[in-house]
Design an enzyme around this catalytic site. Structure first.
Site, PDB file in Angstrom:
ATOM      1  N   MET A  33     -30.879  -3.228   9.464  1.00 36.16           N
ATOM      2  CA  MET A  33     -31.486  -2.521   8.649  1.00 36.16           C
ATOM      3  C   MET A  33     -30.663  -1.729   7.844  1.00 36.16           C
ATOM      4  SD  MET A  33     -35.444  -1.331  10.225  1.00 36.16           S
ATOM      5  CE  MET A  33     -34.499  -1.202  11.948  1.00 36.16           C
ATOM      6  N   GLN A  85     -23.849  -8.010  12.048  1.00 36.89           N
ATOM      7  CA  GLN A  85     -24.264  -8.691  10.936  1.00 36.89           C
ATOM      8  C   GLN A  85     -23.601  -8.615   9.706  1.00 36.89           C
ATOM      9  OE1 GLN A  85     -27.847  -8.064   8.205  1.00 36.89           O
ATOM     10  NE2 GLN A  85     -28.656  -9.931   9.311  1.00 36.89           N
ATOM     11  N   CYS A 115     -31.288 -11.044   2.677  1.00 35.60           N
ATOM     12  CA  CYS A 115     -31.438  -9.986   1.869  1.00 35.60           C
ATOM     13  C   CYS A 115     -31.551 -10.419   0.576  1.00 35.60           C
ATOM     14  CB  CYS A 115     -29.850  -9.227   1.990  1.00 35.60           C
ATOM     15  SG  CYS A 115     -30.128  -7.826   0.937  1.00 35.60           S
TER      16      CYS A 115
END
EC number: 1.3.1.91
Length: 352
Positions: A33, A85, A115
């Site tokens: 996140m 990531q 995203c």
């Protein structure tokens, strides 16, 4: 599993940190996140659970190649098992960054295909790549060739204009042909035009059944489900149909949830018995970070949910909010905030 050290001294680079964490399992994961899964939150999460697989924020290949690589990949050995990531689409750049992930001791390298922000779309990053499965496959193949780490993909079930079951299956099959065996599926489409990233986390309807059907159709693949999951009861239901669960916002806003992960999902003792113990265990790390010149507010903002729903929790949050940003704020702000929360009569608490 311990990574071999590279030439630089420990103080020179995070690359020399040995990885001696538990064997990674995707049975329970904490989602990547932006602005949230920083090293400071990940340290807190690891105090709460030894086994939850943690993910970094998305880091773009351009940032790693042209920016301060050590700063972007810096992490504490405490954080393992830990996945990096990546955001990108150029196969050569992805391969280079996948190799960096291994050098820096990560357990997995994950490609972001979920995203929805305009900024990453313009650079062919994130959910827009669902419209280009062959390009994703090229990037995955290049990453697999560059590292011995598992290469995984986190994606949506579709994007506006390409949201059919057939197109989702085509995406999975194309990327799997390149060698990807693990797909982390956010069970919503991403609307690339007309919705903000925040709205994309709430407005498109969840279709958990599609993720279940993916596992049934491709039993040889590891399918992890993500999106809107809040409770352990929900996790158990999802685990009847998939290989693992990934929680995002709930794990961040109510981090004490993680204190129940090891016992509930791995049959191992919880590493902590109270929220107070967790925060006390974090104090040396906070002091270390302050000595490095990190502002207290950059650390304390990740602690705000620790006493969620507890007597004194609101006063705890208010004290930090009103004082952590002040010039020269130090560990005393955290200690004073902790004093406002009632110590449990029994040290044994249960995760809520």
């Amino acid at each position: 599993m311990i990574r071999s050290e590279v030439a630089k001294k420990p103080e020179e680079s995070a690359k020399s940190l040995p990885n001696s964490g538990p064997e990674p399992s995707r049975r329970f994961c904490v989602a990547p996140m932006m602005d949230w899964t920083t090293p400071h939150f990940r340290y807190l999460a690891r105090l709460l659970s030894r086994r939850a697989l943690l993910y970094t924020e998305m880091v773009t290949t351009g940032a790693l190649i042209h920016g301060d690589t050590d700063r972007f990949l810096r992490h504490d050995p405490m954080e393992y098992p830990l996945a990096l990531q990546l955001g990108g689409s150029d196969p050569r750049e992805l391969a280079h960054c996948a190799a960096l992930a291994e050098q820096y001791g990560f357990d997995e390298v994950n490609l972001n295909v979920g995203c929805p922000s305009d900024r990453v779309q313009n650079n062919m990053i994130g959910a827009c790549l669902m419209g280009h499965p062959e390009k994703v496959a090229e990037g995955v193949a290049a990453m697999i060739a560059a590292t011995s780490l598992p290469v995984t993909v986190k994606h949506r079930i579709g994007i506006d204009g390409r949201e059919s079951w057939e197109e989702l299956c085509h995406f999975i099959e194309t990327v799997a042909t390149a060698g990807c065996r693990t797909f982390i599926v956010h069970a919503r489409i991403a609307v690339l035009e007309g919705l903000s990233p925040k709205e994309n986390r709430d407005i498109p309807p969840l279709k958990y059944d599609w993720v279940y059907q993916l596992k049934a159709r491709y039993p040889e693949l590891e399918i992890i489900i993500n999106g809107g999951i809040k409770t352990f009861d929900e996790c158990h239901e999802h685990l009847r149909h998939t290989n693992g669960v990934m929680l995002g916002r709930e794990a961040y806003h109510n981090p004490w949830l993680l204190a129940g992960v090891d016992e509930t999902f791995f049959g191992e003792p919880a590493p902590v018995t109270s929220r107070h113990d967790v925060l006390r265990a974090m104090l040396p790390f906070i002091e270390q970070e302050l000595e490095r010149g990190i502002y207290l507010t950059h650390i304390s903002r990740h602690l705000m949910g620790l006493f969620h729903g507890q007597p004194g929790g609101r006063q705890f949050r208010r004290h930090i909010s009103e004082n952590a940003h002040r010039p020269g704020s130090g560990i005393e702000v955290i200690l004073d905030a902790l004093a406002k929360v009632r110590t449990p009569s029994s040290e044994l608490e249960t995760a809520s």
